[in-house]
Motif scaffolding. Structure first.
Motif, PDB file in Angstrom:
ATOM      1  N   TYR A 137     -82.127  -2.239  54.883  1.00 21.85           N
ATOM      2  CA  TYR A 137     -83.407  -2.778  54.439  1.00 21.85           C
ATOM      3  C   TYR A 137     -84.436  -1.663  54.444  1.00 21.85           C
ATOM      4  O   TYR A 137     -84.559  -0.927  55.425  1.00 21.85           O
ATOM      5  CB  TYR A 137     -83.833  -3.930  55.347  1.00 21.85           C
ATOM      6  N   ALA A 138     -85.163  -1.543  53.339  1.00 23.47           N
ATOM      7  CA  ALA A 138     -86.115  -0.448  53.183  1.00 23.47           C
ATOM      8  C   ALA A 138     -87.481  -1.006  52.802  1.00 23.47           C
ATOM      9  O   ALA A 138     -87.592  -2.091  52.216  1.00 23.47           O
ATOM     10  CB  ALA A 138     -85.628   0.527  52.102  1.00 23.47           C
ATOM     11  N   PRO A 139     -88.559  -0.288  53.115  1.00 20.41           N
ATOM     12  CA  PRO A 139     -89.907  -0.761  52.775  1.00 20.41           C
ATOM     13  C   PRO A 139     -90.118  -0.868  51.270  1.00 20.41           C
ATOM     14  O   PRO A 139     -89.720   0.011  50.510  1.00 20.41           O
ATOM     15  CB  PRO A 139     -90.815   0.321  53.367  1.00 20.41           C
TER      16      PRO A 139
ATOM     17  N   PRO B  10     -87.389   5.288  51.094  1.00 15.50           N
ATOM     18  CA  PRO B  10     -86.223   4.712  51.731  1.00 15.50           C
ATOM     19  C   PRO B  10     -85.016   5.640  51.653  1.00 15.50           C
ATOM     20  O   PRO B  10     -84.933   6.507  50.808  1.00 15.50           O
ATOM     21  CB  PRO B  10     -85.971   3.429  50.925  1.00 15.50           C
ATOM     22  N   SER B  11     -84.057   5.400  52.518  1.00 13.00           N
ATOM     23  CA  SER B  11     -82.914   6.280  52.632  1.00 13.00           C
ATOM     24  C   SER B  11     -81.677   5.690  51.997  1.00 13.00           C
ATOM     25  O   SER B  11     -81.686   4.634  51.387  1.00 13.00           O
ATOM     26  CB  SER B  11     -82.667   6.570  54.112  1.00 13.00           C
ATOM     27  N   ALA B  12     -80.555   6.392  52.199  1.00 13.50           N
ATOM     28  CA  ALA B  12     -79.286   5.962  51.655  1.00 13.50           C
ATOM     29  C   ALA B  12     -78.732   4.788  52.442  1.00 13.50           C
ATOM     30  O   ALA B  12     -79.210   4.449  53.501  1.00 13.50           O
ATOM     31  CB  ALA B  12     -78.302   7.118  51.692  1.00 13.50           C
TER      32      ALA B  12
ATOM     33  N   VAL C 266     -85.746   3.277  57.729  1.00 14.01           N
ATOM     34  CA  VAL C 266     -84.640   2.490  57.195  1.00 14.01           C
ATOM     35  C   VAL C 266     -84.028   1.654  58.306  1.00 14.01           C
ATOM     36  O   VAL C 266     -83.751   2.156  59.387  1.00 14.01           O
ATOM     37  CB  VAL C 266     -83.574   3.414  56.580  1.00 14.01           C
ATOM     38  N   ILE C 267     -83.845   0.370  58.046  1.00  9.26           N
ATOM     39  CA  ILE C 267     -83.353  -0.545  59.064  1.00  9.26           C
ATOM     40  C   ILE C 267     -81.950  -1.042  58.684  1.00  9.26           C
ATOM     41  O   ILE C 267     -81.736  -1.525  57.566  1.00  9.26           O
ATOM     42  CB  ILE C 267     -84.283  -1.761  59.211  1.00  9.26           C
TER      43      ILE C 267
ATOM     44  N   LYS D  82     -76.548   2.878  63.062  1.00  8.02           N
ATOM     45  CA  LYS D  82     -77.528   3.917  63.343  1.00  8.02           C
ATOM     46  C   LYS D  82     -77.488   5.055  62.321  1.00  8.02           C
ATOM     47  O   LYS D  82     -76.427   5.496  61.921  1.00  8.02           O
ATOM     48  CB  LYS D  82     -77.304   4.493  64.749  1.00  8.02           C
ATOM     49  N   MET D  83     -78.667   5.505  61.941  1.00  4.81           N
ATOM     50  CA  MET D  83     -78.800   6.733  61.179  1.00  4.81           C
ATOM     51  C   MET D  83     -78.693   7.898  62.156  1.00  4.81           C
ATOM     52  O   MET D  83     -79.319   7.897  63.214  1.00  4.81           O
ATOM     53  CB  MET D  83     -80.154   6.788  60.472  1.00  4.81           C
TER      54      MET D  83
END
Length: 262
Positions: free
Chosen positions: A237-239, A17-19, A151-152, A87-88
């Protein structure tokens, strides 16, 4: 292994997952295992940081268990960019890894959400134009790298699914679609609470060989499920868990730690 197989890139991306978007600096950390038939075959860790509208992610991946006996692969993955609204917007992605004595790397640079350069080491071999789907001029606009793609940003857990993500791994462009499946709860070190599970569809767009059995299976037959959980109170939200059906069995990705660090 000259470069990570496309399916493995996607699997490892799910596990990193991201920041997050937040008013003040925040950091996150996680630990994941990838298993096959109940046996651990890979481990990954990540650390990410967000500050002043910019994100930076650093991860490690290494083979584990029986897989290490056949393919001792170790790698580092990094991604950085900015967050604009929901948006990323990636700026750079890099993966460096070794498999035995072979050293490989993927480096992707972006500007305004579009890919400006890609370097693959060692470079891929010559493609047969009769069975290769080339990447077109417009295929690399508004795309995400393998880490940012998972990443959502959403206003609530209910709005995580129901979207399409444009994904680029340094060679292949593909679309990932998320459709609602179910809600649930989960408890792992660092997080205990609600989750949402989406079914993930995979559609290769360009940068792949026609008739490739593994890609055809992922597109037409594979059952891919991704469970998301919130990163703190950030709206990201991340997996936290995922399963990916392959021709020879199901890969399972599970978080062993999933937490926001204040």
């Amino acid at each position: 292994m000259p470069r990570l197989p496309h399916a493995l890139v996607a699997v490892l991306a799910i596990a990193l997952p991201s920041a997050a978007s937040a008013a003040s600096p925040q950091s996150f950390k996680g630990e994941y295992t990838v298993s096959f038939f109940g046996l651990s075959i890979a481990r990954s860790t990540f650390s990410s940081h967000y500050e002043n509208g910019a994100y930076a992610i650093d991860g490690t991946v290494k083979s584990a268990g029986l897989a290490k006996l056949f393919d001792d692969t170790r790698g580092t993955i990094s991604s950085k960019g900015t967050i604009s609204g929901k948006k990323m917007v990636p700026e750079a992605f890099r993966a460096d890894y070794t498999s035995g004595k072979k050293v490989s790397a993927i480096d992707i640079r972006f500007a305004n959400g579009a890919v400006t350069s890609t370097q693959v080491i060692p470079p891929p071999g010559k493609r047969d134009p009769n069975d290769w789907v080339p990447i077109g001029a417009g295929d690399l606009a508004s795309v995400l790298d393998p880490m940012a793609a998972t990443v959502i940003h959403a206003d609530s857990l209910d709005q995580v699914c129901g979207r399409k993500v444009k994904f680029y791994d340094g060679e292949m462009r593909a679309d990932l679609t998320l459709t609602y499946d179910s809600k649930g709860t989960i408890s792992v070190p660092g997080y205990k609470g609600d989750t949402i599970t989406c079914r993930m569809g995979f559609e290769p767009v360009a940068g792949y060989r026609k008739g490739r059995k593994a890609l055809n299976y992922l597109r037409n037959k594979s059952r891919m499920m991704v469970t998301f959980a919130p990163l703190g109170q950030t709206g990201v939200y991340a997996p936290i868990h995922a399963t990916v059906g392959t021709q020879i069995g199901t890969l399972t990705i599970s978080a062993k730690r999933f937490e926001a660090v204040q």
